[in-house]
Design a protein around this motif. Sequence first.
Motif, PDB file in Angstrom:
ATOM      1  N   GLY A  54       0.791  -1.224   0.000  1.00  0.00           N
ATOM      2  CA  GLY A  54       0.000   0.000   0.000  1.00  0.00           C
ATOM      3  C   GLY A  54       0.820   1.270   0.000  1.00  0.00           C
ATOM      4  N   LEU A  55       2.073   1.182  -0.439  1.00  0.00           N
ATOM      5  CA  LEU A  55       2.926   2.371  -0.431  1.00  0.00           C
ATOM      6  C   LEU A  55       2.488   3.381  -1.482  1.00  0.00           C
ATOM      7  CD1 LEU A  55       4.728  -0.039   0.735  1.00  0.00           C
ATOM      8  CD2 LEU A  55       6.683   1.381   0.106  1.00  0.00           C
ATOM      9  N   ARG A  56       2.744   4.644  -1.195  1.00  0.00           N
ATOM     10  CA  ARG A  56       2.540   5.696  -2.182  1.00  0.00           C
ATOM     11  C   ARG A  56       3.666   5.608  -3.223  1.00  0.00           C
ATOM     12  NH1 ARG A  56       1.681  10.801   2.011  1.00  0.00           N
ATOM     13  NH2 ARG A  56      -0.297  10.068   2.953  1.00  0.00           N
ATOM     14  N   PRO A  57       3.362   5.670  -4.515  1.00  0.00           N
ATOM     15  CA  PRO A  57       4.427   5.613  -5.523  1.00  0.00           C
ATOM     16  C   PRO A  57       5.504   6.668  -5.319  1.00  0.00           C
ATOM     17  CG  PRO A  57       2.309   5.266  -6.563  1.00  0.00           C
ATOM     18  CD  PRO A  57       2.023   5.630  -5.129  1.00  0.00           C
ATOM     19  N   ALA A  58       5.108   7.882  -4.947  1.00  0.00           N
ATOM     20  CA  ALA A  58       6.105   8.939  -4.733  1.00  0.00           C
ATOM     21  C   ALA A  58       7.038   8.585  -3.586  1.00  0.00           C
ATOM     22  CB  ALA A  58       5.404  10.263  -4.464  1.00  0.00           C
ATOM     23  N   THR A  59       6.501   7.940  -2.571  1.00  0.00           N
ATOM     24  CA  THR A  59       7.339   7.516  -1.444  1.00  0.00           C
ATOM     25  C   THR A  59       8.332   6.448  -1.879  1.00  0.00           C
ATOM     26  OG1 THR A  59       5.660   8.067   0.206  1.00  0.00           O
ATOM     27  CG2 THR A  59       7.301   6.425   0.835  1.00  0.00           C
ATOM     28  N   ILE A  60       7.882   5.520  -2.703  1.00  0.00           N
ATOM     29  CA  ILE A  60       8.793   4.482  -3.201  1.00  0.00           C
ATOM     30  C   ILE A  60       9.952   5.124  -3.961  1.00  0.00           C
ATOM     31  CG2 ILE A  60       9.023   2.465  -4.694  1.00  0.00           C
ATOM     32  CD1 ILE A  60       6.066   1.891  -4.191  1.00  0.00           C
ATOM     33  N   VAL A  61       9.644   6.101  -4.799  1.00  0.00           N
ATOM     34  CA  VAL A  61      10.685   6.768  -5.582  1.00  0.00           C
ATOM     35  C   VAL A  61      11.706   7.423  -4.660  1.00  0.00           C
ATOM     36  CG1 VAL A  61      11.135   8.661  -7.193  1.00  0.00           C
ATOM     37  CG2 VAL A  61       9.213   7.106  -7.604  1.00  0.00           C
ATOM     38  N   GLU A  62      11.241   8.129  -3.637  1.00  0.00           N
ATOM     39  CA  GLU A  62      12.148   8.816  -2.722  1.00  0.00           C
ATOM     40  C   GLU A  62      12.983   7.830  -1.912  1.00  0.00           C
ATOM     41  OE1 GLU A  62      10.099  11.626  -0.307  1.00  0.00           O
ATOM     42  OE2 GLU A  62       9.077  12.577  -2.008  1.00  0.00           O
TER      43      GLU A  62
ATOM     44  N   LEU B  24       5.097   4.814 -12.240  1.00  0.00           N
ATOM     45  CA  LEU B  24       5.404   3.701 -11.348  1.00  0.00           C
ATOM     46  C   LEU B  24       4.119   3.076 -10.805  1.00  0.00           C
ATOM     47  CD1 LEU B  24       7.616   2.045  -9.979  1.00  0.00           C
ATOM     48  CD2 LEU B  24       7.548   3.697  -8.083  1.00  0.00           C
ATOM     49  N   GLY B  25       3.174   3.920 -10.418  1.00  0.00           N
ATOM     50  CA  GLY B  25       1.903   3.392  -9.944  1.00  0.00           C
ATOM     51  C   GLY B  25       1.232   2.542 -11.004  1.00  0.00           C
TER      52      GLY B  25
ATOM     53  N   LEU C 148      -1.673  -0.581  -3.670  1.00  0.00           N
ATOM     54  CA  LEU C 148      -0.766  -0.164  -4.731  1.00  0.00           C
ATOM     55  C   LEU C 148      -0.884  -1.089  -5.934  1.00  0.00           C
ATOM     56  CD1 LEU C 148       1.674   1.475  -5.833  1.00  0.00           C
ATOM     57  CD2 LEU C 148       3.153  -0.144  -4.592  1.00  0.00           C
ATOM     58  N   MET C 149      -0.800  -2.384  -5.716  1.00  0.00           N
ATOM     59  CA  MET C 149      -0.807  -3.339  -6.820  1.00  0.00           C
ATOM     60  C   MET C 149      -2.137  -3.378  -7.560  1.00  0.00           C
ATOM     61  SD  MET C 149       1.506  -4.020  -4.481  1.00  0.00           S
ATOM     62  CE  MET C 149       3.217  -4.505  -4.339  1.00  0.00           C
ATOM     63  N   SER C 150      -3.212  -3.090  -6.864  1.00  0.00           N
ATOM     64  CA  SER C 150      -4.530  -3.090  -7.511  1.00  0.00           C
ATOM     65  C   SER C 150      -5.009  -1.692  -7.865  1.00  0.00           C
ATOM     66  CB  SER C 150      -5.563  -3.761  -6.595  1.00  0.00           C
ATOM     67  OG  SER C 150      -5.272  -5.130  -6.418  1.00  0.00           O
TER      68      SER C 150
END
Length: 372
Positions: free
Chosen positions: A33-41, A58-59, A313-315
């Motif tokens: 359930g991560l935010r895509p922007a958080t994953i990038v950072e 990315l999302g 996130l995945m769905s």
Amino acid sequence: MAAADLTAEPPALTPELVAALPKVVLHDHLDGGLRPATIVELAAEAGHELPTTDPAELGAWFVEAADSGSLERYLTTFDHTIAVMQTPDALRRVARESVLDLAADGVVYAEQRYAPEQHLQQGMSLQEVVDAVQQGFDEGVAEAAEAGRTITVGTLVTAMRHADRGVEIAELALANRDAGVVGFDIAGAEAAFPPSNHLEAFTLLRRSSFPVTIHAGESSGADAIWEALQLCGALRIGHGVRIDEDIELAADGSVDGARLGVLAHWVRDRQVPLEICPSSNLQTAAAESIATHPITMLRDLGFAVTINTDNRLMSGTSMSREISLLAAEAGWTLDDVEAATLTAAFNGFAHHDVLEAIVAEQILPAFAELAG
């Protein structure tokens, strides 16, 4: 006070009404359930290479990659989220943001699950992982309250079914039962990794009077559900849609005159809660469409169904989206959603008085007001 109009049609489940509904989610993975922007950072900080560093792209990549029709392929997308959840600060941030996102979607009670054993790559201990996540949950709950949203969050500590750390993770859950952890789960690929592989862990938990839910009947068949219930003592079933293999509908496909097998009768008669995740089930080929998803048939037959997100996130989903899909494509009404919400609320693993207060103070008044 005017008498209620019992003949009035329930209000349509418009996006505005769905957004306003109080929601309960029992099956939601923290690492899904991560935010895509958080994953990038976080990936930039960790030196982890992503398919793209554009958050929107990315999302979309996560949804497309997960939409493979295979649970095993679906699970490979977690390589990227797990990679950026290897420090206390990262775990705390992800947990805090998860709570805030759920609260913003109207969730009033959530159980968040994750596997501590997957977050040890940079030297944290299992307990340090649990402590970091719990701090993030606490911060998220407090921040949501400041914004006027009340949410209660419980943790489901999860063991990976393909590994051999079940007893160790069960002991970890028990050590934190008074520090936010409300239950135990096993997750991962079902094929070749039956729940009974962790029977020693489940026996320990049962003897310690600690609640258990088990992923079963998602990619594996109804036999996996039987094993989770009758050998391992699960109180809820994660997904469980394959219970439809033990149900024979009428020749015209209707539930009238449906014949239930022994297992299906047991699950319905005991009102074993099914943590059903409609969109996720489409992605892993556990269902063909929302319109024909077994959740509606199971609802009509009187099973204890609940609506869940699995991996937001995945769905590319949320509780509001799952409810809206069921309304638009399977004809669910406000009454149907209220019943599923109450089923979920009263089958959470938090203490009964906590759940009772959430129902009395947050769920029932809101549904009554929205129903007009």
